[in-house]
Design an enzyme around this catalytic site. Structure first.
Site, mmCIF file in Angstrom:
data_model
loop_
_atom_site.group_PDB
_atom_site.id
_atom_site.type_symbol
_atom_site.label_atom_id
_atom_site.label_comp_id
_atom_site.label_asym_id
_atom_site.label_seq_id
_atom_site.Cartn_x
_atom_site.Cartn_y
_atom_site.Cartn_z
ATOM 1 N N SER A 149 4.732 26.855 3.865
ATOM 2 C CA SER A 149 4.857 26.388 5.246
ATOM 3 C C SER A 149 5.243 24.914 5.265
ATOM 4 C CB SER A 149 3.523 26.577 5.979
ATOM 5 O OG SER A 149 3.521 25.843 7.176
ATOM 6 N N HIS A 150 5.760 24.473 6.398
ATOM 7 C CA HIS A 150 6.027 23.046 6.585
ATOM 8 C C HIS A 150 4.743 22.230 6.556
ATOM 9 C CE1 HIS A 150 9.989 24.258 7.784
ATOM 10 N NE2 HIS A 150 10.330 23.017 8.004
ATOM 11 N N SER A 151 3.661 22.887 6.926
ATOM 12 C CA SER A 151 2.393 22.173 7.072
ATOM 13 C C SER A 151 1.426 22.613 5.973
ATOM 14 C CB SER A 151 1.808 22.495 8.452
ATOM 15 O OG SER A 151 0.407 22.410 8.435
#
Lengths: 127, 205
Positions: free
Chosen positions: A8-10
């Site tokens: 994920s981006h996060s």
């Protein structure tokens, strides 16, 4: 057992989805997360993804679950670099796909079957 | 042509235009395209070894861009440079034919990785016409500076042509018709990189 990598981006999102998937894997499978860029911000680090794939692979293959945008492309690059052998990218919603993949992987299914389970999660309606 | 100079010139242009690219991105994207690319290309310049063949230098530049550029631009541009480098193979000299092969490989990688075709308001809208113009000039017997200038001009026209398009890829695609009326920042940065090629090709000629 097929391993799972949640990308994920996060960092927090990747860790959270991996936590849920790990619970569904009933302690039988390895679920790793890769989230955020090398500076700790939002993004994807190809090095971290590669490391997570290595850590999740016990020889039976690894399924990648991704959120969107650069995560998808980073995962595609990793699959290409590894020659597509023993690592596959699921075209699936992140949470539902990870849960479906972990559940199927815990049965000892092969990579193709785990991939199909993750992608079938797209059809699950919530209401 | 010295391909390291191409990477350096591209990095200079991106640094000079970083504010503008991020501003364009703020209209339909997440507003960081210029600064992301600036960081990635600066890392690519740092990663350019002098003692390897041109193809290998581009592969290493691509790797640095993937690792240091945020957003989809990282994988897309990183892969494009890497595939361009692979297309150059072990060649020691890079002329018009080799650059043409590198550009075609870059376009193919961007289209495959991004699953984009022309008309979707992406980098492809600058790169595809650039490759076509380059090949046309090459087939007509053009030398490297001529072909590179044709590619740069086609890329700039292609980038301008993204204004009336509705985005079909990336964050801008969530905006639907509201993405119409803006330049695509990826197409603009692609045009800068092709203008950098034309600058270096003309300088070396």
């Amino acid at each position: 057992m097929v391993g799972i990598v949640v990308i994920s981006h996060s960092r927090a999102l990747a860790d959270g989805v991996a936590e849920v998937a790990r619970a569904m894997g009933a302690g039988k499978i390895v679920v790793r997360s890769a989230g955020g860029n090398v500076r700790g911000g939002l993004g994807t680090s190809i090095e971290e993804v590669e490391e997570a794939v290595r850590a999740a692979d016990d020889g039976d293959g690894v399924l990648l679950l991704v959120d969107l945008g650069s995560s998808v492309m980073t995962a595609k690059m990793v699959v290409e670099d590894l020659g597509g052998d023993g690592v596959a990218l699921a075209d699936a919603p992140l949470v539902e796909g990870a849960v479906a993949a972990a559940s199927m992987a815990a049965t000892g299914a092969d990579l193709r079957t785990v991939l199909n389970a993750a992608e079938a999660a797209r059809r699950h309606r919530k209401i | 042509m010295n391909v390291r100079e191409w990477v350096r010139r591209a990095a200079e242009k991106i640094e000079a235009e970083a504010e503008r690219l991020s501003r364009l991105d703020a209209a339909i994207g997440d507003g960081d395209h210029g600064h992301n690319l600036d960081r990635g290309f600066a890392a690519a310049v740092e990663a350019l070894p002098e003692d390897v063949r041109p193809g290998r230098a581009l592969i290493l530049a691509g790797r640095a861009i993937v690792s240091n550029t945020g957003g989809v631009a990282g994988p897309l541009y990183g892969m494009a440079w890497r595939q361009a480098g692979k297309a150059l193979g072990d060649a020691e000299q890079v002329g018009a034919a080799e650059v043409g092969a590198a550009l075609r490989a870059a376009l193919q990688s961007v289209q495959e990785l991004g699953e984009a075709v022309e008309g979707e308001k992406t980098m492809v809208d600058a790169l595809a016409p650039a490759v076509a113009a380059y090949d046309e000039a090459l087939a007509a017997g053009g030398d490297l500076p001529t072909c590179a200038r044709a590619a740069a001009e086609a890329a700039e026209r292609g980038a301008e042509a993204t204004i009336p398009m509705q985005a079909r890829k990336g964050r801008a695609s969530y905006l639907g018709p509201r993405s119409i009326g803006h330049l695509d920042p990826g197409a603009v940065s692609t045009a800068l990189i092709l203008r950098a090629l034309a600058d270096v090709a003309s300088r070396d000629a």
